[in-house]
Design an enzyme around this catalytic site. Structure first.
Site, PDB file in Angstrom:
ATOM      1  N   SER A   1     -11.434  26.671 108.934  1.00 34.53           N
ATOM      2  CA  SER A   1     -10.569  26.878 107.780  1.00 34.53           C
ATOM      3  C   SER A   1     -11.356  27.605 106.694  1.00 34.53           C
ATOM      4  CB  SER A   1     -10.046  25.535 107.266  1.00 34.53           C
ATOM      5  OG  SER A   1      -9.246  24.905 108.253  1.00 34.53           O
ATOM      6  N   GLY A   2     -10.668  27.941 105.613  1.00 37.42           N
ATOM      7  CA  GLY A   2     -11.318  28.675 104.544  1.00 37.42           C
ATOM      8  C   GLY A   2     -11.020  30.155 104.570  1.00 37.42           C
TER       9      GLY A   2
ATOM     10  N   HIS B   1     -18.355  34.031 106.482  1.00 41.04           N
ATOM     11  CA  HIS B   1     -18.892  32.671 106.361  1.00 41.04           C
ATOM     12  C   HIS B   1     -20.156  32.691 105.511  1.00 41.04           C
ATOM     13  CE1 HIS B   1     -16.803  32.690 110.383  1.00 41.04           C
ATOM     14  NE2 HIS B   1     -16.168  31.720 109.749  1.00 41.04           N
TER      15      HIS B   1
ATOM     16  N   GLY C   1      -9.575  38.269  75.126  1.00 42.78           N
ATOM     17  CA  GLY C   1     -10.818  38.892  75.547  1.00 42.78           C
ATOM     18  C   GLY C   1     -10.814  40.389  75.689  1.00 42.78           C
ATOM     19  N   ASP C   2      -9.717  41.072  75.302  1.00 43.83           N
ATOM     20  CA  ASP C   2      -9.656  42.509  75.558  1.00 43.83           C
ATOM     21  C   ASP C   2      -9.705  43.367  74.298  1.00 43.83           C
ATOM     22  OD1 ASP C   2      -7.162  41.998  74.472  1.00 43.83           O
ATOM     23  OD2 ASP C   2      -6.076  43.227  75.923  1.00 43.83           O
TER      24      ASP C   2
ATOM     25  N   SER D   1      -2.116  45.595  69.722  1.00 45.65           N
ATOM     26  CA  SER D   1      -2.913  46.307  68.724  1.00 45.65           C
ATOM     27  C   SER D   1      -2.658  47.807  68.787  1.00 45.65           C
ATOM     28  CB  SER D   1      -4.404  46.006  68.905  1.00 45.65           C
ATOM     29  OG  SER D   1      -4.831  46.368  70.201  1.00 45.65           O
TER      30      SER D   1
ATOM     31  N   THR E   1      -5.077  38.147  61.107  1.00 51.03           N
ATOM     32  CA  THR E   1      -4.778  39.300  61.959  1.00 51.03           C
ATOM     33  C   THR E   1      -5.369  40.543  61.304  1.00 51.03           C
ATOM     34  OG1 THR E   1      -2.715  39.942  60.883  1.00 51.03           O
ATOM     35  CG2 THR E   1      -2.569  38.249  62.624  1.00 51.03           C
TER      36      THR E   1
ATOM     37  N   ASP F   1     -11.423  36.971  63.074  1.00 49.35           N
ATOM     38  CA  ASP F   1     -10.395  37.570  63.925  1.00 49.35           C
ATOM     39  C   ASP F   1     -10.895  38.921  64.432  1.00 49.35           C
ATOM     40  OD1 ASP F   1      -7.499  37.752  64.891  1.00 49.35           O
ATOM     41  OD2 ASP F   1      -7.788  39.633  63.796  1.00 49.35           O
TER      42      ASP F   1
END
Length: 592
Positions: A57-58, A226, A421-422, A467, A520, A578
């Protein structure tokens, strides 16, 4: 490079069975032998050949995810990365007993070959009258393992194995004989080449936390599913346009006697399978599809079908594999026809693991891509406005753009806490777009309105998202204000700038509910515009006001933007400003 070592499960010891129970909940046609971890179709036509596979499995959805009408009749599942034992396999053979016979298909790993082979021979010894009703196919499609290295064990079985399942399974569903199903499975297995690559190895649930020995700048080519080491490592990680040709060279080589496994002749007809090894985003995967298809076209291959998705994984390995199935030519003897193989591949399969794919030859990409459409503002409709010194104007914009690019890591860090995060990357993209427009001569102080419109287009097209829209609206409105408030001479004055900035801020307010203090980008922008007008166009004081407003966001509760979804106490405890406000502060401070 750290790997994902956290998992969502009841316990590592029950994970495989828990997963199989979930699978049969998804697919009512399946049954599960819990003791032996055998998933199979119980209510089936016993006058048709059964197909059985299995292994550790896996690798989900392989193997059990392909059990169902149109592909496999049953699968025997071992523990993670471990072959099932012969007793489990024997039970699987018994459960799939039928009038016509069974074809067992396994990947070429020693444990799978031994245990499935042993069960086959034990079954034959107990049922000699059925000995010739069990056929065996071993798939070894990994081209990273050369003949010299694999001279005893052979090549590993990888994602190309699922094409064997699909094509042989469809023929069995049509009522093909045992000999025909075994023959086509063997032929397909002999004409598939696969190679994989990954940014890191994977972690097995229930084992000690591990770290990959790949550095953040490395990618490994030819590793197994594996966690086996690969053929080579590359650093830095190349662009796809440089990586894919190297992988295709492994797959299609006809000059390397150690690695030329498939009889490619040049400009061959192929089926392409791009497989997610478990941890790659769909966004990246389809980008890989595009590059592989482009490179195959450039080499003169005819790609008759393209399949892409998660077919055979290595848990959550952050990588992919490419498989090519060489289709038979008209001159090839003792081979199934190309049309037969493609029709079997196209046949609908009612199983959870099989991804949708088009049942036709891919269209030439040039016929699918809409030509660029440029909206050019007519000069006849735009008021001629300029600045006193065009060179100073351009230097200021370049300075602000470069400052944004340099600030990207810090703004990204802020946004990783306060947003998604962008923000840093978005602002960097906008800055790079503005610099490109300057290089192309589309931004200048002599044609100010058109230049501001160009900046607005950069914000819309290069930045995108919230933005990008806010910046684009502001600059579009600024261009309107410049035309309305510029002196009759057409040369901008501080007073005209103040009026145009106020007009643009008012327009922006009609599209966003954010008002200072809101944590903002509006906070420093409003502080700048209002101070600029209140101080009779004192730029230095206005920049100070904007800077204070941006700094003040460290202690504000978010009322708008992505930060509004982040727990407020965390933002204040982290004392993070911000990121959007910080971007505005950075721009204004470097325009001086």
């Amino acid at each position: 490079m750290s790997v994902q070592s956290k998992h969502l499960l009841n316990s590592a010891s029950t994970l495989v069975l828990d997963s199989l129970k979930g699978l049969i909940a998804l697919n009512p046609q399946l049954s599960l032998d819990v003791e032996n971890k055998v998933v199979y179709v119980e209510s089936r036509d016993r006058s048709k050949v059964a197909l059985m596979c299995g292994g550790g499995s896996g690798h989900e959805p392989a193997h059990a995810g392909f059990v169902g009408q149109g592909i496999l009749t049953g699968a025997v599942c071992g523990n993670i990365f471990a072959s099932p034992n012969a007793s489990q396999v024997m039970r699987g053979v018994e459960l799939l007993d039928n009038d016509k016979g069974t074809v067992i298909i396994v990947k070429n790993y020693t444990g799978d070959v031994l245990n499935f082979g042993l069960a086959k021979e034990q079954y034959a010894s107990l049922h000699p009258q059925k000995a010739d009703k069990i056929k065996f196919v071993v798939v070894g499609d990994d081209v990273a393992v050369g003949r010299e290295q694999g001279k005893i064990v052979g090549r590993r079985g990888l994602a190309g194995t699922v094409l064997v399942y699909k094509i042989a399974g469809a023929l069995a569903q049509r009522g093909g004989s045992l000999e025909d199903v075994h023959s086509i499975a063997t032929w397909v297995a002999d004409h598939i080449a696969t190679i994989g690559c990954s940014l890191g190895h994977t972690h097995v649930p229930g084992t000690a936390t591990m770290t990959s020995d790949l550095s953040p700048s490395e990618i490994e080519i030819g590793l197994g599913i594996h966690n086996e080491s690969g053929h080579s490592r590359l650093s830095p990680i190349p662009k796809l346009e440089d990586l894919i040709p190297q992988l295709l060279a492994f797959l299609t080589s006809t000059s390397d006697p150690d690695r030329s496994f498939i009889p490619f002749k040049g400009k061959d007809n192929v089926v392409l399978l791009v497989n997610n090894l478990g941890g790659l985003s769909e966004l990246e995967l389809t980008g890989i599809v595009a590059e592989v298809r482009k490179q195959l076209d450039a080499r003169g291959f005819t790609t008759s079908r393209i399949l892409a998705g998660t077919f055979m994984t290595s848990l959550n390995m952050p990588g992919f594999s490419i498989s090519l199935l060489l289709l038979p030519s008209k001159e090839e003897v003792n081979a199934p026809t190309k049309d037969l193989i493609l029709s079997l591949l196209d046949e609908k399969a009612e199983v959870p693991g099989w991804r949708w794919s088009a049942t036709s030859v891919p269209v030439a990409q040039a016929n699918q891509i809409t030509p660029p459409h440029q909206v050019e503002a007519s000069k006849a409709n735009i008021k001629s406005v300029s600045v006193p010194d065009s060179e100073v104007f351009l230097r200021s914009i370049k300075r602000a753009a470069n400052a944004l690019i340099e600030a990207e890591p810090e703004i990204t860090r802020m946004d990783s806490i306060a947003g998604d995060g962008d923000c840093g990357l978005t602002l960097k993209a906008g800055a790079e777009g503005v610099l490109a427009k300057i290089t192309a001569g589309q931004i200048s102080g002599d044609d100010l309105v058109r230049s501001i419109i160009s900046i607005s287009q950069v914000a819309e097209e290069s930045m995108g998202g919230t933005s990008g829209a806010l910046y684009s609206i502001f600059f579009s409105a600024l261009a309107q204000g410049l035309q309305a408030d510029a002196p009759e001479t057409g040369e901008m004055t501080p007073k005209a700038w103040g009026l145009a900035l106020s007009f643009a801020l008012t327009k922006l307010y009609s599209y966003t509910r954010a008002r200072p203090p809101s944590r903002t980008l509006v906070d420093p922008l409003a502080a700048f515009v209002e101070t600029f007008n209140a101080t009779k166009n004192n730029y230095a004081e206005s920049v100070k006001a904007a800077g204070k407003a941006a700094e003040a966001t460290r202690n504000l509760e978010a009322k708008a933007g992505r930060s509004a979804y982040v727990e407020g106490n965390r933002l204040i405890a982290e004392k993070v400003a911000d990121p959007g406000a910080w971007g505005v502060k950075t721009i204004l401070e470097h325009l001086i």
